[in-house]
Design an enzyme around this catalytic site. Structure first.
Site, PDB file in Angstrom:
ATOM      1  N   LYS A 153      -6.538  51.712  -4.985  1.00  0.00           N
ATOM      2  CA  LYS A 153      -4.761  51.411  -4.771  1.00  0.00           C
ATOM      3  C   LYS A 153      -4.574  49.890  -5.051  1.00  0.00           C
ATOM      4  O   LYS A 153      -5.381  49.310  -4.344  1.00  0.00           O
ATOM      5  CB  LYS A 153      -4.056  51.879  -3.739  1.00  0.00           C
ATOM      6  CG  LYS A 153      -2.947  51.244  -3.908  1.00  0.00           C
ATOM      7  CD  LYS A 153      -1.619  51.388  -4.278  1.00  0.00           C
ATOM      8  CE  LYS A 153      -0.579  50.211  -3.392  1.00  0.00           C
ATOM      9  NZ  LYS A 153      -0.521  49.046  -3.968  1.00  0.00           N
ATOM     10  N   THR A 208      -1.350  40.373   7.251  1.00  0.00           N
ATOM     11  CA  THR A 208      -1.425  41.427   8.436  1.00  0.00           C
ATOM     12  C   THR A 208      -0.142  41.265   9.334  1.00  0.00           C
ATOM     13  O   THR A 208      -0.673  42.313   9.614  1.00  0.00           O
ATOM     14  CB  THR A 208      -2.008  39.372   9.351  1.00  0.00           C
ATOM     15  OG1 THR A 208      -2.787  38.554   8.668  1.00  0.00           O
ATOM     16  CG2 THR A 208      -1.654  40.293  11.041  1.00  0.00           C
ATOM     17  N   VAL A 210       1.413  43.960   6.956  1.00  0.00           N
ATOM     18  CA  VAL A 210       1.180  45.203   6.517  1.00  0.00           C
ATOM     19  C   VAL A 210      -0.311  45.578   7.239  1.00  0.00           C
ATOM     20  O   VAL A 210      -1.213  46.991   7.426  1.00  0.00           O
ATOM     21  CB  VAL A 210       1.349  44.945   5.022  1.00  0.00           C
ATOM     22  CG1 VAL A 210       0.897  47.069   4.174  1.00  0.00           C
ATOM     23  CG2 VAL A 210       2.244  44.881   4.402  1.00  0.00           C
ATOM     24  N   GLU A 228      -9.071  43.008   6.285  1.00  0.00           N
ATOM     25  CA  GLU A 228      -9.197  42.270   5.928  1.00  0.00           C
ATOM     26  C   GLU A 228      -8.359  41.246   5.709  1.00  0.00           C
ATOM     27  O   GLU A 228      -7.271  41.809   4.732  1.00  0.00           O
ATOM     28  CB  GLU A 228      -9.692  41.475   4.697  1.00  0.00           C
ATOM     29  CG  GLU A 228     -11.810  41.937   4.593  1.00  0.00           C
ATOM     30  CD  GLU A 228     -12.697  42.243   5.131  1.00  0.00           C
ATOM     31  OE1 GLU A 228     -12.306  40.865   5.902  1.00  0.00           O
ATOM     32  OE2 GLU A 228     -13.214  42.429   5.591  1.00  0.00           O
ATOM     33  N   CYS A 262      -7.978  33.716   1.316  1.00  0.00           N
ATOM     34  CA  CYS A 262      -7.578  34.409   2.436  1.00  0.00           C
ATOM     35  C   CYS A 262      -8.320  33.706   3.188  1.00  0.00           C
ATOM     36  O   CYS A 262      -8.458  32.948   4.316  1.00  0.00           O
ATOM     37  CB  CYS A 262      -7.421  35.871   2.726  1.00  0.00           C
ATOM     38  SG  CYS A 262      -9.400  35.683   1.997  1.00  0.00           S
ATOM     39  N   GLU A 355       0.704  30.824   7.601  1.00  0.00           N
ATOM     40  CA  GLU A 355      -0.230  30.643   6.230  1.00  0.00           C
ATOM     41  C   GLU A 355       0.686  30.766   5.543  1.00  0.00           C
ATOM     42  O   GLU A 355       1.601  31.967   4.924  1.00  0.00           O
ATOM     43  CB  GLU A 355      -1.586  32.064   5.636  1.00  0.00           C
ATOM     44  CG  GLU A 355      -1.903  32.863   5.197  1.00  0.00           C
ATOM     45  CD  GLU A 355      -2.647  33.912   4.494  1.00  0.00           C
ATOM     46  OE1 GLU A 355      -2.211  35.243   4.883  1.00  0.00           O
ATOM     47  OE2 GLU A 355      -3.946  33.985   5.030  1.00  0.00           O
TER      48      GLU A 355
HETATM   49  O1  TXE Z   1       0.402  41.612   0.728  1.00  0.00           O
HETATM   50  P1  TXE Z   1       0.371  43.111   1.154  1.00  0.00           P
HETATM   51  P2  TXE Z   1       1.281  40.964  -0.803  1.00  0.00           P
HETATM   52  C1  TXE Z   1      -0.550  37.575   2.065  1.00  0.00           C
HETATM   53  C2  TXE Z   1       0.010  36.455   1.727  1.00  0.00           C
HETATM   54  C3  TXE Z   1       1.067  36.275   0.982  1.00  0.00           C
HETATM   55  C4  TXE Z   1       1.376  38.216   1.436  1.00  0.00           C
HETATM   56  C5  TXE Z   1       2.096  39.233   1.034  1.00  0.00           C
HETATM   57  O2  TXE Z   1       0.519  35.687   3.102  1.00  0.00           O
HETATM   58  O3  TXE Z   1       1.471  36.024   0.549  1.00  0.00           O
HETATM   59  O4  TXE Z   1       0.206  38.466   2.096  1.00  0.00           O
HETATM   60  O5  TXE Z   1       1.248  39.445  -0.185  1.00  0.00           O
HETATM   61  C6  TXE Z   1       0.167  47.223  -0.480  1.00  0.00           C
HETATM   62  N1  TXE Z   1       1.410  50.907   3.078  1.00  0.00           N
HETATM   63  N2  TXE Z   1      -1.294  38.294   1.901  1.00  0.00           N
HETATM   64  O6  TXE Z   1       2.567  41.122  -1.109  1.00  0.00           O
HETATM   65  O7  TXE Z   1       1.852  43.969   1.288  1.00  0.00           O
HETATM   66  C7  TXE Z   1       0.354  46.826  -1.357  1.00  0.00           C
HETATM   67  O8  TXE Z   1       0.757  47.649  -2.468  1.00  0.00           O
HETATM   68  C8  TXE Z   1      -0.078  50.844   2.871  1.00  0.00           C
HETATM   69  C9  TXE Z   1      -2.629  37.419   2.664  1.00  0.00           C
HETATM   70  O9  TXE Z   1       1.045  41.013  -1.839  1.00  0.00           O
HETATM   71  O10 TXE Z   1       0.229  42.735   2.232  1.00  0.00           O
HETATM   72  C10 TXE Z   1      -0.943  45.575  -2.265  1.00  0.00           C
HETATM   73  O11 TXE Z   1      -1.860  46.512  -2.901  1.00  0.00           O
HETATM   74  N3  TXE Z   1      -0.254  49.749   1.690  1.00  0.00           N
HETATM   75  C11 TXE Z   1      -4.022  38.288   2.384  1.00  0.00           C
HETATM   76  C12 TXE Z   1      -1.229  45.630  -0.850  1.00  0.00           C
HETATM   77  O12 TXE Z   1      -0.855  46.572   0.420  1.00  0.00           O
HETATM   78  C13 TXE Z   1       0.752  48.913   1.444  1.00  0.00           C
HETATM   79  C14 TXE Z   1      -4.007  38.523   0.652  1.00  0.00           C
HETATM   80  C15 TXE Z   1      -1.043  44.182  -0.041  1.00  0.00           C
HETATM   81  O13 TXE Z   1       0.196  43.690   0.641  1.00  0.00           O
HETATM   82  C16 TXE Z   1       2.293  48.801   1.813  1.00  0.00           C
HETATM   83  C17 TXE Z   1      -2.766  38.794   0.279  1.00  0.00           C
HETATM   84  C18 TXE Z   1       2.309  50.335   2.422  1.00  0.00           C
HETATM   85  N4  TXE Z   1       3.090  50.721   3.769  1.00  0.00           N
HETATM   86  C19 TXE Z   1      -1.987  38.677   0.824  1.00  0.00           C
HETATM   87  N5  TXE Z   1       2.683  48.156   1.575  1.00  0.00           N
HETATM   88  C20 TXE Z   1      -5.365  37.805   2.336  1.00  0.00           C
HETATM   89  N6  TXE Z   1      -5.514  36.277   3.119  1.00  0.00           N
HETATM   90  O14 TXE Z   1      -6.269  38.008   2.046  1.00  0.00           O
HETATM   91  C21 TXE Z   1       1.865  47.236   1.246  1.00  0.00           C
HETATM   92  N7  TXE Z   1       0.742  47.471   0.890  1.00  0.00           N
END
Ligand code: TXE
Length: 452
Positions: A153, A208, A210, A228, A262, A355
């Site tokens: 996904k 963190t 989500v 992660e 990250c 972050e």
């Molecule tokens: O992450 P999300 P996003 C942090 C970073 C960034 C912020 C938002 O600070 O600005 O997160 O990024 C899926 N059930 N990181 O919006 O929302 C979503 O569709 C199941 C840090 O991209 O956490 C996507 O595929 N899945 C991090 C994935 O989760 C769900 C890397 C990540 O989304 C969901 C990325 C749900 N309820 C962002 N809601 C790192 N540290 O590596 C969302 N998703």
């Protein structure tokens, strides 16, 4: 429903991708469950061979995938090419793991117990937008090697290379539905995967916030999870370090991938006695960072992923922190953000504690090793970090005291697919990569044989 996919360096629409709903996601889980029987019935040696073919198909398509990743994510092309080489190596490493799931024989009263590593079943890999292909592969390959089937996904912002990856799996001869991709939003597609009782394990990389939702949802049917999550990693420079080397390396330790990493070393802890000297070396290193068209060979830093994300990153500079230096950005379209160094003597500025996920680093002074460790650990995160010193004893003593999963000494890069990767505290649960990653996708079964 469809969503437009944007090139963040040009703001052009480069594709439209179908956003699946809950029902279509459930169908994918059903197809995956059915494919489990086929995949399990293939011998470990044949599974390894199919996975090697998959890796070689990715290798043959490497330049196309690198270009696609750059167009979709804004990674510099140099970086995308480098990452693709690592992805292929990682795939080959785990292809071999299919034949290395070795159990134990344990002498017990009256007989012997033998252990087997059985696949968990259907594994969902939910990935973010910062390194879409790499993160998909890190979850997918050890899971497949251990005999599981996988549903990928991708983030709705960056689905293109994952879609191509699944085409390559088919071209390489993997049986139907052993690897699938479901494109769509987190709440629709992601949540359906989390709630489905036929999904045995979820590997989630993302925020963190989500991550907590993932764990709560998984708890309902005791799904296995690997998380992660975020980070706020410290780059610690002791007074005896090679200051020039540390200062020259520090910018890309955080600005790489525009800070959307990250493991970004977004807190730069410098021993107070050398902080002025260090900043003098750091400023020209930051000024020489080239931000711009990611396809140019000389570019170091591309754009942020989206306009929304740029607003989020910009908000950190709204309350006028003490800016030490900023690099230039191009004019015109593209979600550019200038690589920025901030100083915070008490380490309390929001840029020093939260972050940002953008190209911003905060310099914080420390007095001695106890002080460095205290500041480094004063965060809910615990993913990565660096230690710069010429004293190996100091380096190792400090490394043992830092609450983080991945540290580097006299370097800002700690992640290697041959070694375990994951976070302490709220940076995650479980480990990816390393020699034992495939075992994370198995249940250990113990069978007793009576010799009476
Ligand atoms: O992450 P999300 P996003 C942090 C970073 C960034 C912020 C938002 O600070 O600005 O997160 O990024 C899926 N059930 N990181 O919006 O929302 C979503 O569709 C199941 C840090 O991209 O956490 C996507 O595929 N899945 C991090 C994935 O989760 C769900 C890397 C990540 O989304 C969901 C990325 C749900 N309820 C962002 N809601 C790192 N540290 O590596 C969302 N998703």
């Amino acid at each position: 429903m469809h969503a437009e996919v944007i090139n963040p360096a040009t703001e052009d629409i480069i594709a439209t991708v179908e956003m699946l709903d809950e029902a279509r996601t459930e169908h994918a889980v059903r197809r995956a469950s059915a494919a489990m029987n086929t995949w399990r019935s293939i011998s470990a040696a044949d599974r390894a061979r199919l996975l090697q073919r998959f890796a070689l198909a990715v290798e043959a398509d490497m330049e196309n995938l690198a270009q696609l990743e750059t167009r979709n994510c804004g990674h510099t092309l140099n970086n995308s090419r480098f990452t693709l080489r690592k992805i292929v190596d990682c795939m080959l490493f785990y292809a071999g793991a299919a034949e290395r799931l070795i159990g134990k024989q344990i002498p017990v009263d009256g007989g012997i117990n033998i252990t087997f590593h059985e696949p968990v079943g259907v594994v969902a890999v939910i990935a973010p937008w910062n390194f879409p292909l790499m993160i998909a592969v890190w979850g997918m390959m050890p899971a497949l090697a251990a005999g599981n089937v996988v549903i990928l996904k991708p983030s709705e912002l960056t689905p293109l290379t994952t879609l191509r990856l699944v085409e390559l799996a088919t071209e390489a001869g993997l049986p139907d539905n052993v690897v699938q991709v479901v494109t769509g939003t987190g709440p629709a597609v992601g949540q359906t995967l989390l709630d489905h009782s036929d999904v045995g394990k979820v590997v989630f990389t993302g925020s963190t916030a989500v991550g907590r939702t993932v764990m709560t949802s998984a708890a309902r049917n005791l799904k296995r999870v690997t998380l992660e999550l975020g980070g706020k990693s410290a780059n610690i420079v002791f007074a005896d370090a090679d200051l020039k080397a540390a200062a020259e390396a520090a910018p890309m330790g955080v600005f790489d991938n525009a800070g959307q990493d990250c493991c970004a070393r977004s807190r730069l802890l410098v021993q107070r006695s050398v902080i002025d000297e260090f900043i003098e070396l750091l400023v020209p290193a930051v000024r020489s960072v080239v931000v711009g068209d990611p396809t140019h060979a000389d570019t170091h830093v591309g754009p942020l992923i989206s306009a929304t994300h740029r607003e989020r990153v910009s908000a950190f500079l709204a309350d006028k922190p003490q800016i030490v230096v900023q690099a230039d950005i191009p004019e015109g379209p593209g979600y550019w953000f200038p690589p920025t160094v901030i100083r915070s003597d008490d380490g309390r500025a929001p840029t020093a504690t939260q972050e940002i996920f953008g190209p911003v680093v905060t310099v914080i002074p420390f007095d001695d090793d106890d002080d460095a460790v205290r500041i480094a650990n004063d965060t809910t995160y615990g993913l990565a970090g660096s230690i710069w010193t010429r004293d190996i004893g100091q380096a190792l003593r400090t490394a043992r005291r830092i609450e983080a999963g991945n540290l580097s000494i006299n370097s800002n890069s700690a992640v290697r697919y041959q070694a375990p990767f994951g976070g302490f505290k709220q940076s995650g649960i479980g480990r990816e990569l390393g020699p034992d990653a495939a075992l994370e996708f198995t249940e250990t079964k113990s069978v007793y044989i009576s010799t009476a």
